[in-house]
Design an enzyme around this catalytic site. Structure first.
Site, PDB file in Angstrom:
ATOM      1  N   ASP A  72       0.852  -1.198   0.000  1.00 20.01           N
ATOM      2  CA  ASP A  72       0.000   0.000   0.000  1.00 20.01           C
ATOM      3  C   ASP A  72       0.889   1.250   0.000  1.00 20.01           C
ATOM      4  O   ASP A  72       1.910   1.305   0.682  1.00 20.01           O
ATOM      5  CB  ASP A  72      -0.915  -0.010   1.222  1.00 20.01           C
ATOM      6  N   ILE A  73       0.485   2.263  -0.756  1.00 14.55           N
ATOM      7  CA  ILE A  73       1.279   3.478  -0.888  1.00 14.55           C
ATOM      8  C   ILE A  73       1.267   4.297   0.417  1.00 14.55           C
ATOM      9  O   ILE A  73       2.191   5.073   0.669  1.00 14.55           O
ATOM     10  CB  ILE A  73       0.769   4.319  -2.084  1.00 14.55           C
ATOM     11  N   ASN A  86     -13.020  -3.592   1.763  1.00 13.65           N
ATOM     12  CA  ASN A  86     -14.069  -2.574   1.773  1.00 13.65           C
ATOM     13  C   ASN A  86     -14.857  -2.639   0.465  1.00 13.65           C
ATOM     14  O   ASN A  86     -14.281  -2.912  -0.594  1.00 13.65           O
ATOM     15  CB  ASN A  86     -13.449  -1.188   1.936  1.00 13.65           C
ATOM     16  N   GLU A 100     -12.286   3.237  -1.372  1.00 16.46           N
ATOM     17  CA  GLU A 100     -11.699   4.359  -2.128  1.00 16.46           C
ATOM     18  C   GLU A 100     -11.453   3.967  -3.577  1.00 16.46           C
ATOM     19  O   GLU A 100     -11.725   4.749  -4.494  1.00 16.46           O
ATOM     20  CB  GLU A 100     -10.387   4.759  -1.444  1.00 16.46           C
ATOM     21  N   VAL A 101     -10.908   2.789  -3.799  1.00 19.15           N
ATOM     22  CA  VAL A 101     -10.540   2.358  -5.151  1.00 19.15           C
ATOM     23  C   VAL A 101     -11.502   1.248  -5.595  1.00 19.15           C
ATOM     24  O   VAL A 101     -11.552   0.178  -4.966  1.00 19.15           O
ATOM     25  CB  VAL A 101      -9.087   1.846  -5.197  1.00 19.15           C
ATOM     26  N   HIS A 109     -10.017  -5.385  -3.782  1.00 22.62           N
ATOM     27  CA  HIS A 109      -8.704  -5.595  -3.164  1.00 22.62           C
ATOM     28  C   HIS A 109      -8.888  -6.048  -1.728  1.00 22.62           C
ATOM     29  O   HIS A 109      -9.804  -5.598  -1.034  1.00 22.62           O
ATOM     30  CB  HIS A 109      -7.833  -4.338  -3.216  1.00 22.62           C
ATOM     31  N   HIS A 116      -6.973  -6.023   1.829  1.00 20.34           N
ATOM     32  CA  HIS A 116      -5.866  -5.477   2.615  1.00 20.34           C
ATOM     33  C   HIS A 116      -5.365  -6.581   3.552  1.00 20.34           C
ATOM     34  O   HIS A 116      -6.171  -7.216   4.246  1.00 20.34           O
ATOM     35  CB  HIS A 116      -6.331  -4.326   3.511  1.00 20.34           C
TER      36      HIS A 116
HETATM   37  P1  5GP Z   1      -9.889   1.203   0.094  1.00 21.75           P
HETATM   38  O1  5GP Z   1     -10.267   2.380   0.933  1.00 21.75           O
HETATM   39  O2  5GP Z   1     -10.421   1.323  -1.311  1.00 21.75           O
HETATM   40  O3  5GP Z   1     -10.218  -0.096   0.743  1.00 21.75           O
HETATM   41  O4  5GP Z   1      -8.313   1.208   0.032  1.00 21.75           O
HETATM   42  C1  5GP Z   1      -7.578   1.744  -1.022  1.00 21.75           C
HETATM   43  C2  5GP Z   1      -6.111   1.653  -0.638  1.00 21.75           C
HETATM   44  O5  5GP Z   1      -5.349   1.889  -1.822  1.00 21.75           O
HETATM   45  C3  5GP Z   1      -5.669   2.695   0.394  1.00 21.75           C
HETATM   46  O6  5GP Z   1      -5.106   2.031   1.513  1.00 21.75           O
HETATM   47  C4  5GP Z   1      -4.643   3.541  -0.351  1.00 21.75           C
HETATM   48  O7  5GP Z   1      -3.563   3.941   0.452  1.00 21.75           O
HETATM   49  C5  5GP Z   1      -4.205   2.611  -1.474  1.00 21.75           C
HETATM   50  N1  5GP Z   1      -3.767   3.288  -2.693  1.00 21.75           N
HETATM   51  C6  5GP Z   1      -4.401   4.302  -3.332  1.00 21.75           C
HETATM   52  N2  5GP Z   1      -3.721   4.640  -4.448  1.00 21.75           N
HETATM   53  C7  5GP Z   1      -2.643   3.820  -4.503  1.00 21.75           C
HETATM   54  C8  5GP Z   1      -1.560   3.695  -5.432  1.00 21.75           C
HETATM   55  O8  5GP Z   1      -1.458   4.407  -6.426  1.00 21.75           O
HETATM   56  N3  5GP Z   1      -0.643   2.720  -5.169  1.00 21.75           N
HETATM   57  C9  5GP Z   1      -0.736   1.914  -4.065  1.00 21.75           C
HETATM   58  N4  5GP Z   1       0.226   1.001  -3.904  1.00 21.75           N
HETATM   59  N5  5GP Z   1      -1.737   2.011  -3.183  1.00 21.75           N
HETATM   60  C10 5GP Z   1      -2.676   2.954  -3.397  1.00 21.75           C
END
Ligand code: 5GP
Length: 126
Positions: free
Chosen positions: A35-36, A97, A105-106, A110, A112
């Site tokens: 994760d970034i 999520n 968010e994405v 995915h 985690h």
């Molecule tokens: P969500 O809230 O969708 O479950 O989690 C999205 C995750 O993607 C977050 O923890 C965020 O830090 C990670 N993320 C967002 N953009 C990028 C990216 O460009 N590269 C990587 N490696 N992680 C990302």
């Protein structure tokens, strides 16, 4: 209503090689990368290569081969990052999520994998 996948999401761009990632594991159907913005010493995102929005989308429409590959890749990521129970690891939390209520968010499915420290209680009250 069918699941709608937006191929401009950031993980789709990672899968197409348009933006870089710090790969932990790659298999035929699955990619895992750090994760970034890590929220724990171990914070890996595991994604299917197929165009799935969420866990339920993946579970409904992915092939058996994709599901098996993803599940086995998850175990391999746990091993590689040292969190596997029974192999000296102290465990981990896996989170997927989905959608607005899940605060996703994405919009590419995915999982985690979070570990390397005590993760606290599962949910806050807000
Ligand atoms: P969500 O809230 O969708 O479950 O989690 C999205 C995750 O993607 C977050 O923890 C965020 O830090 C990670 N993320 C967002 N953009 C990028 C990216 O460009 N590269 C990587 N490696 N992680 C990302």
């Amino acid at each position: 209503m069918p699941f709608a996948y937006d191929d401009q999401n950031i993980f789709a761009k990672i899968l197409r090689g348009e933006i870089p990632n710090d790969t932990v594991l790659e298999t035929e159907h699955t990619l895992a990368f750090n994760d970034i913005q890590p929220q724990a010493p171990v914070h890996v995102l595991i994604i299917p290569k197929g165009a799935y929005v969420s866990h339920d989308h993946f579970a409904t429409e992915a092939s058996d081969a994709e599901i098996v590959d993803f599940t086995r890749a998850t175990a391999e990521v746990c091993r590689k990052t040292g969190v596997t129970l029974g192999e000296g690891g102290e465990g981990f939390r896996s989170i997927a999520n989905a959608g607005a209520h899940g605060v996703q968010e994405v919009p590419h499915y995915h999982l985690h994998i979070l570990g390397g420290r005590h993760m606290g209680r599962m949910l806050s009250k807000d």
